[in-house]
Design a protein around this motif. Sequence first.
Motif, mmCIF file in Angstrom:
data_model
loop_
_atom_site.group_PDB
_atom_site.id
_atom_site.type_symbol
_atom_site.label_atom_id
_atom_site.label_comp_id
_atom_site.label_asym_id
_atom_site.label_seq_id
_atom_site.Cartn_x
_atom_site.Cartn_y
_atom_site.Cartn_z
ATOM 1 N N GLU A 20 -6.857 7.970 4.328
ATOM 2 C CA GLU A 20 -5.684 7.867 3.474
ATOM 3 C C GLU A 20 -6.113 7.935 2.011
ATOM 4 O OE1 GLU A 20 -2.443 5.199 5.181
ATOM 5 O OE2 GLU A 20 -4.275 4.196 5.831
ATOM 6 N N ASN A 21 -5.126 8.005 1.124
ATOM 7 C CA ASN A 21 -5.361 8.146 -0.318
ATOM 8 C C ASN A 21 -6.249 9.353 -0.604
ATOM 9 O OD1 ASN A 21 -4.902 7.550 -2.954
ATOM 10 N ND2 ASN A 21 -6.163 5.695 -2.998
ATOM 11 N N TRP A 23 0.838 -1.206 0.000
ATOM 12 C CA TRP A 23 0.000 0.000 0.000
ATOM 13 C C TRP A 23 0.875 1.259 0.000
ATOM 14 C CZ3 TRP A 23 -5.073 1.724 -0.038
ATOM 15 C CH2 TRP A 23 -5.316 2.992 0.478
ATOM 16 N N LYS A 24 1.852 1.299 0.899
ATOM 17 C CA LYS A 24 2.715 2.482 1.004
ATOM 18 C C LYS A 24 3.481 2.712 -0.294
ATOM 19 C CE LYS A 24 3.376 2.170 6.018
ATOM 20 N NZ LYS A 24 4.345 1.862 7.111
ATOM 21 N N ARG A 25 3.976 1.636 -0.869
ATOM 22 C CA ARG A 25 4.752 1.755 -2.116
ATOM 23 C C ARG A 25 3.859 2.252 -3.251
ATOM 24 N NH1 ARG A 25 9.407 -1.433 -3.281
ATOM 25 N NH2 ARG A 25 10.591 -0.339 -4.887
ATOM 26 N N LYS A 79 2.948 6.019 -2.907
ATOM 27 C CA LYS A 79 4.067 6.886 -3.290
ATOM 28 C C LYS A 79 4.197 6.950 -4.802
ATOM 29 C CE LYS A 79 9.040 7.546 -2.509
ATOM 30 N NZ LYS A 79 10.244 7.019 -1.824
#
Length: 687
Positions: free
Chosen positions: A287-288, A80-82, A85
């Motif tokens: 988030e997002n 998710w984090k990757r 970004k």
Amino acid sequence: MTRQLSQYVNRDLSWIEFNRRVLEEAQDSSNPLLERAKFLAIVTSNLDEFTSVRVAGIQDQMKAGLTKIDYTGYSPAGLWKRLMKRTQMMVAEQYRTYRDVLRGLAKEGIIIRTYEELNPGQQESLEDYYNDIVFPVLTPMAFDQSRPFPLVHTKELYLAVLLRKDGHSHEEEPYFAIVQVPSILPRCVKVPGRGNSKKLEYVLLEDIIERHMDTLFYGYKPFSVCPFRVTRNADLTLNEEGAEDLLEEIEKELRKRRWGLPVRLEFAKGMNEYALAVLQEELEIGENVVPIEGPLDLSFLMKFAGSIPGRDNLRYPPMEPVYPREFEQAEDMFEVLRQRDVLLYHPYESFEAVNDFVQQAASDPDVLAIKMTLYRVSGQSTLVRALAKAAEEGKQVTVVVELKARFDEERNIAWARQLEKAGCHVVYGLVGLKTHAKILLVVRRETNYLRRYVHVGTGNYNGNTAKLYTDVGLFTSHPVIGADASALFNEMTGYSAPYEWRAFAVAPSGLRSRLYELIDRESEHARQGRPAHLIAKMNSLSDQGMIDKLYEASQAGVKIELIVRGVCCLRPGVPGRSENIRVISIVDRFLEHSRIIYVSNGGQEEVYLSSADWMTRNLTRRIELMCPVFDNSLRKIMINILQLNLRDNVKARELQSGGGYIRVHNELTPFRSQFEAKDTPEWKGYV
């Protein structure tokens, strides 16, 4: 600590690389400006679908507390984090490209202006347009203690409005409302030119609405108006076992899709903090949350680019598909196919040949039955009308309709009902499996026996996409293929014991094992010192078992060339594992969509066309089909098509072992495979 490189590229990160290749086409100054605008629209549409399906799935895993590492080395949270970004970097780059394309279009006299940049005469004309056309279809939706937060439809454009009542102080909490920008109206509105200027000037619909926002809230003063857009989870969760009527079950799930959990919130950069906080709280999305520096939803550029009159210098040269010469002079297509097999290569050859074949079958009194699979059908389908006509004339017409073709469910439901009304036998496939095979069978009475005519393709029976996608289709009356076609339809529509396929390989039962056999046979040729070569073209390669089998073949010495347009989880060029594997991707004017497999087989060359990508879902959860090409001259044509792709050094990118792609550069004469296929008959052997 340095992250150890996995044997496999992550599927979702590989998809990001694919969409970056699409973005590169928007950035490529050698492409015509309006085509670059279209590529920007495709980047947005791709990212929307990726977010609503793949990102939504990862979000679901995180909410469920899953921490399991996948075979590429990522946990849901880490992936998710990757992804966040990388997608944010891509969107920023996309909007830099958008501004560059706008500057180029402005030099050509095509300008998208802000409302403030218009002169008084232009603004006056838009007053009339707003009052006559826009205002009547707008619906302001307030949110307060007495009115719940309105339904915000997925991927639609809205304006968040903050208001104050006349006479109220700035310290009081503002009123909040939203207004949907109606998608039924053009997003880009043409305004009258200035004097004798030949420039084409446009303004965005949301700018017009924002300028006139006070007309929607009498007695209130809007002081902040900002566009926003929500993307919701779009995956269907079907209970096929418990659904008495699959149509009704899917219609119910489609209604749920409108209420799917929000996955992403996009808003114009600079949005009022209070308005943003309200949206985040009511949509329950933390988030997002993506600020956008420019107009939201650049998919409007597809229609905009197509609506510009003239300006052929800003588009690709026109390409009109040719009618296949094997059928050109023939009054009876069945007679042609009794003599020889025919291969079609779309979009260079016209899909009208397929339409004509079905229409001839529908009106031929000797045709007894027509059976066909339909996955994604065009809006005004000649095929559907022909099938309906055939049923009305008493022929046995069986259509296997895949209702679960993502984002085409509603259209497929409509066609299914139309076909049922005409008297066709409509079957919705097998429980738990999508029907993705593309096959058409015509049974015809000839003298003292029945003959089967078959069309097998790599693409959907869709006349619109056949002009935009590269696909191959095989017409044949070969009795072995005909017998397999009948058996396949019997499996899809009734009960059938396991069948010993003589030509086909069919998923989910036997396609994987057949592909393994082909690869293992090449490996054995290599081990025995014989030439061994595999070429495979597909949209995506992500199945771990298939990748491992290709690694084994590379280690055995097989030369492997892969043409994979989109996702590829295999790492080529790794010493000791995949140094004999080369992977290229071609992104150009047409969407590379055909699936073709070639094996050298010790000099006894074999070629297959298929509906299946090498993804786990295709091999285990779909009805897919791989068909051999028996005719030697057609095999050569298929090999020519593959060689055209492999020679591309203009639009081809080569996958590196680290997971990135670089453009193919060599000292050879520039060779653009799609344009060579268009401009020369070489691929079909017409020399």
